[in-house]
Design an enzyme around this catalytic site. Structure first.
Site, PDB file in Angstrom:
ATOM      1  N   ASP A   1      -2.389   2.161  -4.590  1.00  0.00           N
ATOM      2  CA  ASP A   1      -3.494   2.593  -3.997  1.00  0.00           C
ATOM      3  C   ASP A   1      -4.603   1.691  -4.050  1.00  0.00           C
ATOM      4  OD1 ASP A   1      -2.598   5.039  -3.179  1.00  0.00           O
ATOM      5  OD2 ASP A   1      -2.878   6.079  -4.938  1.00  0.00           O
TER       6      ASP A   1
ATOM      7  N   HIS B   1       0.898  -1.293  -0.074  1.00  0.00           N
ATOM      8  CA  HIS B   1       0.187  -0.178   0.000  1.00  0.00           C
ATOM      9  C   HIS B   1       0.892   1.425  -0.049  1.00  0.00           C
ATOM     10  CE1 HIS B   1      -3.839   2.146  -0.133  1.00  0.00           C
ATOM     11  NE2 HIS B   1      -4.182   1.720   1.146  1.00  0.00           N
TER      12      HIS B   1
END
Length: 369
Positions: free
Chosen positions: A344, A340
């Site tokens: 995204d 992450h």
């Protein structure tokens, strides 16, 4: 060994002293961090003795055995080996000194001081009623971890400590891909000499998804992002010795038959231990198929230095609503674990959605839609 290998563990000898070996016949196995390598005999002859023991760590160039080319017991040893033997053998003068000292000790027993009686051993501590009764040690076994298992453990823990791991899920209706395989399996084998499996469909879908979402194929390097304009798919393969991850190079240039042939070749090498380190190096994205073991759902861990991994699972017939009717469909859960820090949620969900769309309708690959 390759330049990346600095040492290994001598796992086991495949021959015994006195056995005859031929040129290039494997005589021992060396475990490295990634793969088990056979040590081939450089000459034909008879093994005289071993210079190393199983379980020892050895470096490239270390002498592990002596082979007599004549086979008549005359040891054929390099100069460095002879020096090692001389250094290893105990010097005779020490034995003579020990023999002379023994009668002296027997002749003067009175010179020894009388020993004080040793105190009795303390009684064993009494167990309290609340203390747990541990199983006896003789019912446990302690076995050293192999180098491969230690390496896998370290890499996976590093992945967990370094990446911001997040997993997103979706489900795939396998009806059309399974029908495609069923309709063309005989013609496919006849032309290409290999069976048409489901894995090639997922590899093609992953290539399409990575081309649509290049950030999934990228990786963080310091303060930079490296975008890779090629697709090397790592396929996680479980072997009796541990997890290995061979790589399908340039998968974007392969068709279904090329992918199936490469998967079969790499899986066979992985299971018989003949896979090389170069065949497992690199990789930009990993596919792990836990469904072959019956896994319904999982959260796979990223294989560093990649940024994402796709988890496949078992195919289960479940009731689904199709055209307003409830019908049984072969369904598979798929999972994408991603870093992450770089990726995204939007890109991750779009990528997994692309996998779903292509697997459910492989005709999209022909039309590039």
């Amino acid at each position: 060994m390759g330049e990346s290998i600095t040492d290994g563990t001598l796992a086991k000898f495949l021959k015994n002293p006195g056995d005859r070996v031929e040129l290039d016949e494997p005589i021992a196995q060396i475990e490295t961090d990634k793969v088990t390598i056979d040590v081939a005999s450089p000459e034909a002859g008879v093994i005289q003795k071993f210079l190393a023991k199983e379980g020892e760590t050895v470096e490239p160039g270390t002498k592990i055995a002596v082979i007599s080319k004549s086979g008549e017991g005359a040891t054929h040893v390099a100069p460095s080996e002879s020096a090692g033997e001389k250094a290893a053998s105990p010097p005779p003068p020490a034995e003579k000194v020990e023999e002379k000292q023994k009668p002296k000790a027997e002749a003067a027993p009175a010179a020894e001081k009388p020993k004080a009686p040793s105190p009795p051993p303390p009684p064993p501590p009494k167990r309290s009623a609340t203390e747990p009764q541990l199983p006896p040690k003789d019912r446990e076994r302690r076995i050293p971890m192999t180098r491969l298992r230690k390496r896998v453990a370290a890499r996976l823990k590093d992945s967990q400590n370094t990446f911001a791991l997040l997993t997103t899920f979706n489900e795939v209706d396998m009806t059309n891909l399974m029908k495609l395989r069923s309709d063309y399996k005989d013609a496919f084998v006849e032309k290409h000499g290999v069976k048409l499996g489901l894995m090639s469909g997922f590899v093609k879908a992953a290539v399409s998804g990575l081309q649509n979402q290049p950030i999934i194929n990228a990786v963080i390097d310091g303060d930079d992002i490296i975008y890779r304009d090629y697709v090397d798919i790592s396929i996680a393969v479980g072997t009796p010795k541990g997890l290995v991850v061979p790589v399908i190079r340039n998968a974007e240039n392969m068709n279904f038959a090329d992918i199936e042939k490469e998967i079969n070749t790499l899986a066979k090498k992985a299971n018989d231990g003949s896979i090389s380190i170069d065949e497992m190096a690199g990789g930009t994205f990993t596919i792990s198929n836990g469904g072959v073991y019956g896994s319904l759902l999982s959260t796979p861990i990223i294989n560093p230095p990649q940024s994402a991994i796709l988890g496949m699972h078992s195919i289960v017939s479940r009731p689904m609503v199709v055209g307003g009717n409830v019908v049984p469909r072969p369904m598979m859960y798929i999972a994408l674990t991603y870093d992450h820090r770089l990726i995204d949620g939007r890109e991750a969900v779009f990528f997994l959605r692309r996998i779903k769309d292509v697997v459910e309708d492989p005709r999209r690959l022909l039309l590039d839609i």
